[in-house]
Design a protein around this motif. Structure first.
Motif, PDB file in Angstrom:
ATOM      1  N   ARG A 166      -0.448  10.113  18.445  1.00  0.00           N
ATOM      2  CA  ARG A 166       0.665  10.544  17.592  1.00  0.00           C
ATOM      3  C   ARG A 166       0.150  10.592  16.156  1.00  0.00           C
ATOM      4  N   ASP A 167      -0.157  11.782  15.709  1.00  0.00           N
ATOM      5  CA  ASP A 167      -0.811  11.946  14.410  1.00  0.00           C
ATOM      6  C   ASP A 167       0.029  11.397  13.263  1.00  0.00           C
ATOM      7  N   ASP A 168       1.337  11.702  13.257  1.00  0.00           N
ATOM      8  CA  ASP A 168       2.176  11.235  12.154  1.00  0.00           C
ATOM      9  C   ASP A 168       2.394   9.725  12.210  1.00  0.00           C
ATOM     10  N   PHE A 169       2.444   9.146  13.399  1.00  0.00           N
ATOM     11  CA  PHE A 169       2.559   7.689  13.529  1.00  0.00           C
ATOM     12  C   PHE A 169       1.344   7.012  12.899  1.00  0.00           C
ATOM     13  N   GLU A 170       0.150   7.549  13.204  1.00  0.00           N
ATOM     14  CA  GLU A 170      -1.074   6.987  12.637  1.00  0.00           C
ATOM     15  C   GLU A 170      -1.110   7.176  11.123  1.00  0.00           C
ATOM     16  N   ALA A 171      -0.639   8.331  10.639  1.00  0.00           N
ATOM     17  CA  ALA A 171      -0.611   8.579   9.189  1.00  0.00           C
ATOM     18  C   ALA A 171       0.366   7.613   8.514  1.00  0.00           C
ATOM     19  N   MET A 172       1.494   7.325   9.177  1.00  0.00           N
ATOM     20  CA  MET A 172       2.462   6.388   8.611  1.00  0.00           C
ATOM     21  C   MET A 172       1.864   4.985   8.497  1.00  0.00           C
ATOM     22  N   LEU A 173       1.119   4.548   9.521  1.00  0.00           N
ATOM     23  CA  LEU A 173       0.489   3.223   9.458  1.00  0.00           C
ATOM     24  C   LEU A 173      -0.492   3.140   8.293  1.00  0.00           C
TER      25      LEU A 173
ATOM     26  N   ALA B 224      -0.344   4.864   5.506  1.00  0.00           N
ATOM     27  CA  ALA B 224       0.431   4.844   4.259  1.00  0.00           C
ATOM     28  C   ALA B 224       1.040   3.464   4.023  1.00  0.00           C
ATOM     29  N   LEU B 225       1.538   2.811   5.080  1.00  0.00           N
ATOM     30  CA  LEU B 225       2.130   1.485   4.936  1.00  0.00           C
ATOM     31  C   LEU B 225       1.089   0.458   4.493  1.00  0.00           C
ATOM     32  N   ARG B 226      -0.099   0.543   5.123  1.00  0.00           N
ATOM     33  CA  ARG B 226      -1.146  -0.418   4.746  1.00  0.00           C
ATOM     34  C   ARG B 226      -1.590  -0.202   3.304  1.00  0.00           C
TER      35      ARG B 226
ATOM     36  N   ALA C  74       4.794   5.683  -4.051  1.00  0.00           N
ATOM     37  CA  ALA C  74       4.899   4.343  -3.474  1.00  0.00           C
ATOM     38  C   ALA C  74       5.731   4.361  -2.205  1.00  0.00           C
ATOM     39  N   VAL C  75       5.372   3.466  -1.269  1.00  0.00           N
ATOM     40  CA  VAL C  75       6.107   3.290  -0.024  1.00  0.00           C
ATOM     41  C   VAL C  75       6.365   1.808   0.162  1.00  0.00           C
ATOM     42  N   GLN C  76       7.661   1.479   0.371  1.00  0.00           N
ATOM     43  CA  GLN C  76       8.007   0.064   0.507  1.00  0.00           C
ATOM     44  C   GLN C  76       8.842  -0.214   1.756  1.00  0.00           C
ATOM     45  N   GLY C  77       8.895   0.744   2.681  1.00  0.00           N
ATOM     46  CA  GLY C  77       9.662   0.477   3.882  1.00  0.00           C
ATOM     47  C   GLY C  77       9.719   1.674   4.812  1.00  0.00           C
ATOM     48  N   VAL C  78      10.394   1.450   5.958  1.00  0.00           N
ATOM     49  CA  VAL C  78      10.517   2.480   6.990  1.00  0.00           C
ATOM     50  C   VAL C  78      11.934   2.461   7.529  1.00  0.00           C
TER      51      VAL C  78
ATOM     52  N   ARG D  85       0.696  -3.160  15.868  1.00  0.00           N
ATOM     53  CA  ARG D  85       0.009  -2.461  14.777  1.00  0.00           C
ATOM     54  C   ARG D  85       0.992  -2.054  13.688  1.00  0.00           C
ATOM     55  N   PHE D  86       2.198  -1.632  14.107  1.00  0.00           N
ATOM     56  CA  PHE D  86       3.207  -1.248  13.116  1.00  0.00           C
ATOM     57  C   PHE D  86       3.638  -2.455  12.284  1.00  0.00           C
ATOM     58  N   VAL D  87       3.913  -3.582  12.957  1.00  0.00           N
ATOM     59  CA  VAL D  87       4.343  -4.783  12.232  1.00  0.00           C
ATOM     60  C   VAL D  87       3.255  -5.249  11.268  1.00  0.00           C
ATOM     61  N   GLU D  88       1.999  -5.217  11.703  1.00  0.00           N
ATOM     62  CA  GLU D  88       0.900  -5.621  10.823  1.00  0.00           C
ATOM     63  C   GLU D  88       0.806  -4.717   9.606  1.00  0.00           C
ATOM     64  N   ALA D  89       1.027  -3.421   9.783  1.00  0.00           N
ATOM     65  CA  ALA D  89       0.923  -2.483   8.665  1.00  0.00           C
ATOM     66  C   ALA D  89       2.070  -2.653   7.680  1.00  0.00           C
ATOM     67  N   ILE D  90       3.304  -2.808   8.183  1.00  0.00           N
ATOM     68  CA  ILE D  90       4.449  -2.870   7.272  1.00  0.00           C
ATOM     69  C   ILE D  90       4.522  -4.222   6.559  1.00  0.00           C
ATOM     70  N   THR D  91       4.005  -5.285   7.199  1.00  0.00           N
ATOM     71  CA  THR D  91       4.035  -6.610   6.559  1.00  0.00           C
ATOM     72  C   THR D  91       2.723  -6.929   5.850  1.00  0.00           C
ATOM     73  N   TYR D  92       1.854  -5.916   5.697  1.00  0.00           N
ATOM     74  CA  TYR D  92       0.581  -6.137   5.009  1.00  0.00           C
ATOM     75  C   TYR D  92       0.810  -6.574   3.569  1.00  0.00           C
ATOM     76  N   GLN D  93       1.943  -6.110   3.004  1.00  0.00           N
ATOM     77  CA  GLN D  93       2.373  -6.555   1.680  1.00  0.00           C
ATOM     78  C   GLN D  93       3.770  -7.160   1.793  1.00  0.00           C
ATOM     79  N   ASP D  94       4.094  -8.069   0.908  1.00  0.00           N
ATOM     80  CA  ASP D  94       5.399  -8.717   0.949  1.00  0.00           C
ATOM     81  C   ASP D  94       6.483  -7.791   0.418  1.00  0.00           C
ATOM     82  N   GLY D  95       7.720  -8.068   0.839  1.00  0.00           N
ATOM     83  CA  GLY D  95       8.866  -7.366   0.281  1.00  0.00           C
ATOM     84  C   GLY D  95       9.196  -6.033   0.931  1.00  0.00           C
ATOM     85  N   ARG D  96       8.548  -5.689   2.021  1.00  0.00           N
ATOM     86  CA  ARG D  96       8.839  -4.410   2.674  1.00  0.00           C
ATOM     87  C   ARG D  96      10.178  -4.480   3.417  1.00  0.00           C
ATOM     88  N   VAL D  97      10.826  -3.314   3.563  1.00  0.00           N
ATOM     89  CA  VAL D  97      12.117  -3.258   4.240  1.00  0.00           C
ATOM     90  C   VAL D  97      11.988  -2.374   5.487  1.00  0.00           C
ATOM     91  N   PHE D  98      12.883  -2.624   6.455  1.00  0.00           N
ATOM     92  CA  PHE D  98      12.871  -1.866   7.710  1.00  0.00           C
ATOM     93  C   PHE D  98      14.288  -1.808   8.248  1.00  0.00           C
TER      94      PHE D  98
END
Length: 502
Positions: A59-66, A68-70, A79-83, A100-113
């Motif tokens: 899934r090309d866009d899924f991989e691109a989103m990961l 961007a999140l990282r 800037a991107v701060q959530g999904v 992999r998604f959780v690791e990417a979105i929580t790579y920085q603090d304060g992200r929203v989902f």
């Protein structure tokens, strides 16, 4: 939190909906969810018609989103701060992807989902565990659906019922009734392949005549090969490369109209099976056996001609001749390649004259012996052994099912019988293929062959691959001996055909 930059992810898979309208609906719901929380959607990622349950689907866009999140930003620096998504099963159906998604979105603090139900704190261990558990349940459901689909396919196949999907070429949309024009093309292609014509040649003819696949695409050699190798054309069905058989071991006959006979389909299958692992080296050496042409050749006798010039030790050069052209000769020339590529470079002969003489010799041979078609046995000699082995295996199964023999006896005896049956079945297919080929030869009007031999293909002339198949049936090779220095008058006595025996 207000004006938080988030990205939207939408996925419409084949089992839900295919159209872009469905994707737009998902993105609209995602934007509404983001606005409800005071977030701003800065980018939309879409993987339309891509399953999240299959490991081999990227899934090309899924991989691109990961990525961007990282990185915390889009490629343009936004800037991107959530999904925001519609539902978690639209995001991931495999535990590994969800991790992999959780690791990417929580790579920085304060992200929203958030999904359609509301926000979720992915930094919480309980929330992450529930998400992983949901991915596991989703994967289990996918596997259940796949098993049900496989069982459905097997049941329909054993009942001889057609399956859904793309309309098979050769049949009308009901998948039962033949399309007269398409069926004619498939039938003629099978007969041409048995006669020795190449797939490449047939494909070119179909493209010239404007024939299209059932999806409206241009025919290619691989797509034509799949079509003529499909046992559906003779009324049978195949699953995972194996014919669907009844309890007696016989192929199940489908309810659709067949295009060719089972014997003709087996002859074609045997042709392609014989090509596996067989090849011809660049220097002309035969790797295993000389097989029919894979592609439409350019010259009639390429691969048949051998250099008859003597070496210093008295042996023949025997190098396969190649084709070249000369400015002062309109026709092609067969030559022995130079010493740097394994030849002697000391022999050449005018190609049109060689082609003419060998053609006449082969045609005379056809007229004389008809390729010994009438002398071939009518029945396969191993039929009785084959039927006996199948009967013994079935009796063994009945005795084992009834508990009259032990597991040890059954499982030590049955595999040997199964291997023997498989070997005999292969021999039977080879015999059938040879019989079909001989039948095609014996049914052919040699006078008609001679008439069509010298006509251009567009004027009902024989395709080059079919001419070469007749030559291959009659000849092993042709040795060309040197004629001396300088230009000499063409002498057919310097050509020695090496005929096949029988």
């Amino acid at each position: 939190m207000t004006n938080v930059p988030v990205v939207s992810y939408a996925r419409i898979s084949a089992d839900i909906r295919r159209d872009e309208h469905g994707v737009q609906d998902q993105h609209r719901l995602n934007r509404e969810t983001a606005e409800r929380h005071g977030w701003a959607v800065v980018h939309e990622y879409t993987d339309n018609d891509k399953s999240a349950a299959k490991a081999d689907v990227v899934r090309d866009d899924f991989e691109a989103m990961l990525r961007a999140l990282r990185a915390g930003e889009l490629p343009d620096g936004t800037a991107v701060q959530g999904v925001v998504i519609v539902a978690e099963d639209r995001l991931a159906r495999r535990p590994g992807d969800y991790e992999r998604f959780v690791e990417a979105i929580t790579y920085q603090d304060g992200r929203v989902f958030a999904d359609a139900r509301g926000t979720k704190d992915l930094y919480s261990e309980d929330t992450e565990s529930m998400g992983l558990f949901g991915a596991v349940i989703s994967k289990m459901e996918v596997r259940k659906m796949q098993r049900r689909m496989r069982r459905s396919h097997r049941t329909r196949a054993e009942q001889g019922l057609p399956v859904g999907g793309t309309r098979p070429f050769g049949w009308k949309p009901d998948r039962l009734t033949l399309d007269p024009e398409e069926a004619r093309l498939v039938r003629q292609a099978v007969l041409d392949l048995i006669a020795g014509r190449s797939l490449h040649s047939i494909t070119n003819q179909w493209r010239r005549e404007g024939a299209k696949t059932s999806l409206g695409n241009e025919w290619t050699t691989p797509s034509l090969k799949l079509n003529v190798q499909n046992p559906r054309i003779c009324g049978w069905r195949e699953i995972n490369g194996e014919l669907v058989r009844d309890p007696a071991g016989n192929p199940v006959v489908g309810q659709w109209e067949p295009i060719v006979t089972p014997e003709q389909w087996m002859a074609v299958k045997n042709i392609f099976d014989a090509r596996r692992g067989h090849y011809i080296h660049r220097d002309g050496r035969i790797g295993h056996i000389l097989t029919p042409d894979f592609r439409e050749p350019n010259y009639l006798l390429t691969g048949f001609l051998r250099c008859g010039r003597a070496k210093p030790d008295g042996s023949l050069c025997n190098t396969s001749l190649r084709v070249t052209h000369s400015k002062d000769c309109v026709q092609h020339i067969y030559i022995c390649p130079g010493k740097t590529v394994g030849g002697c470079g000391g022999l050449g002969r005018r190609g049109d004259m060689v082609d003419l003489f060998i053609s006449e010799a082969v045609l005379a041979k056809l007229e004389q012996v008809q390729l010994a078609a009438s002398a071939a046995p009518a029945e396969w000699p191993g039929q009785a052994e084959y039927e006996g082995a199948k009967t013994r295996l079935e009796e063994l199964r009945v005795q084992w099912t009834a508990g009259n023999i032990t597991n040890e006896l059954f499982f030590s005896t049955a595999p040997d019988l199964e291997k023997r049956i498989a070997r005999l079945r292969t021999e039977a297919q080879g015999f059938t293929a040879a019989t079909q080929r001989r039948q095609a030869r014996s049914d052919t009007d040699i006078t008609g062959i001679r008439r069509r031999w010298y006509l251009p293909e567009e004027e009902d002339g024989l395709p080059l691959t079919i001419k070469r198949s007749y030559i291959r049936e009659a000849l092993l090779a042709v040795i060309i001996y040197p004629s001396g220095k300088g230009r000499r008058k063409f002498n057919p006595d310097l050509l020695e055909p090496i005929w096949r025996e029988g």
